[in-house]
Design an enzyme around this catalytic site. Sequence first.
Site, PDB file in Angstrom:
ATOM      1  N   ALA A  11       0.834  -1.209   0.000  1.00  0.00           N
ATOM      2  CA  ALA A  11       0.000   0.000   0.000  1.00  0.00           C
ATOM      3  C   ALA A  11       0.863   1.250   0.000  1.00  0.00           C
ATOM      4  CB  ALA A  11      -0.954  -0.001   1.196  1.00  0.00           C
ATOM      5  N   TYR A  13       3.044   4.024  -2.694  1.00  0.00           N
ATOM      6  CA  TYR A  13       2.566   4.874  -3.782  1.00  0.00           C
ATOM      7  C   TYR A  13       1.981   4.040  -4.926  1.00  0.00           C
ATOM      8  CZ  TYR A  13       5.317   8.529  -1.488  1.00  0.00           C
ATOM      9  OH  TYR A  13       5.827   9.422  -0.567  1.00  0.00           O
ATOM     10  N   ASN A  35      -1.223  -5.533   2.927  1.00  0.00           N
ATOM     11  CA  ASN A  35      -0.141  -4.665   3.383  1.00  0.00           C
ATOM     12  C   ASN A  35       0.172  -4.994   4.835  1.00  0.00           C
ATOM     13  OD1 ASN A  35       1.622  -2.377   2.605  1.00  0.00           O
ATOM     14  ND2 ASN A  35       0.634  -1.343   4.324  1.00  0.00           N
ATOM     15  N   GLU A 167      18.292  15.519   2.035  1.00  0.00           N
ATOM     16  CA  GLU A 167      17.113  16.095   2.676  1.00  0.00           C
ATOM     17  C   GLU A 167      17.172  15.926   4.196  1.00  0.00           C
ATOM     18  OE1 GLU A 167      13.741  16.304  -0.673  1.00  0.00           O
ATOM     19  OE2 GLU A 167      13.838  14.352   0.312  1.00  0.00           O
ATOM     20  N   ALA A 314       8.792   8.037  -6.333  1.00  0.00           N
ATOM     21  CA  ALA A 314       7.348   8.068  -6.136  1.00  0.00           C
ATOM     22  C   ALA A 314       6.642   8.489  -7.423  1.00  0.00           C
ATOM     23  CB  ALA A 314       6.995   9.025  -4.997  1.00  0.00           C
ATOM     24  N   LYS A 374       8.335  21.842  -3.838  1.00  0.00           N
ATOM     25  CA  LYS A 374       8.438  20.569  -3.115  1.00  0.00           C
ATOM     26  C   LYS A 374       7.187  20.316  -2.283  1.00  0.00           C
ATOM     27  CE  LYS A 374      10.632  16.978  -1.271  1.00  0.00           C
ATOM     28  NZ  LYS A 374      11.170  15.835  -2.022  1.00  0.00           N
TER      29      LYS A 374
END
Length: 401
Positions: A11, A13, A35, A167, A314, A374
Amino acid sequence: MSKKHIVVLGAGYAGLRTVKQLQKKNLDIEITLINKNDYHYESTLLHEVAAGTSKADKICFDVVKVIDDKKVRFVKDTVELIEKDQKQVKLASGQTISYDYLVVALGFESESFGIPGVNEFAYELVNIPTAERALAELDKNLANYQHSQDPKDLSVVVCGAGFTSIEYLGEITNRIPKLADKYKFPANQVKITCIEAMPKLLPMFTEELSDYCVDVLEKRGVEFIVGTPIKEIKETSVVYEQNDELKEVEAHTIIWTTGVRGSSVIGASGFDERRGRVMVNSTLTVPEHEDIFMIGDVSAVMDEASGRPYPTTAQIALAQADVVADNIEATLKNQPLTDFVYQSKGTVASIGNNNAIGNAFGKNFKGFIASAMKKGIVDKSLLQVGSPSVMFKKGKFDFYH
């Protein structure tokens, strides 16, 4: 004639988007989604949880909130094996579920590359529990310095300089001043080191954007050591090779973000794979098993322009899901299947709050504009895999913080 049974594994993307698209088509089918968690999490935001700038519940939502229980059966369980010749899936609970068509979207795992000590001493960022453990370790060590006066408590080593690494560095460098006030340690004595085996950072961006990102992080105190493969992770240090000489950086917080691989279920199930990824047909089916679609982190789709598989993102997972839903419909209606053709809409990497780098529409962006982009991408993702209510509850609408 009995209804065809479509089983979707995962489950994330790719998997959740596939289910959402299938349930909108009003086909005469049974859909089962399996999932291991009863929630979906935005894996592109795990670095925020690990750095402490977002709570876990901010990047998660319940699966049942976006599936139609009249059309989809949700099974919370862990997939152990896909028995493709028997057309069934074995689960950790002992249950076996048969399928007519299978969509495999089992996601990624951390890749250690066989380096000693990774599993024992480093903190990976692959799901909510691992991100929360990394956060707990960071905060514990920083808080402990007041009593220990041990420089290793103020030392953080990030292994790898890919998207997640950069990040994460952006988030923790923004947060350090607040933590220094909270835990009473000298912020100017915090040592943050990023070690990368490749000679160039962020090769998916132009040199201008890459240099901008590195400059921002270096000004916040990050030291980059590039072109230096990591050889071993010890309990309180990282060993790397530089100019044929082994060197060490001592630290109590060691974050492992060197790369990922597809689910180990793929190899265990006997698929022809490399690092948990299967080279799929142009229709996203598995060679010699046209009843199995494989998407997301467990699939490899060749980019004819570069001669290499597309990176697993993604963005590509969501695009694959739409094609798979259409191809399942086409299969059931005995119509030709659609080839998957990917066109990237751009790439954006955050560098903490209000700063980012990105390219989109053939242009480069940096700073606040890229940061706003973003956040917009996050909101769009929540709409694509979730719902309008999920997006409004979990989205990023404050573009200034």
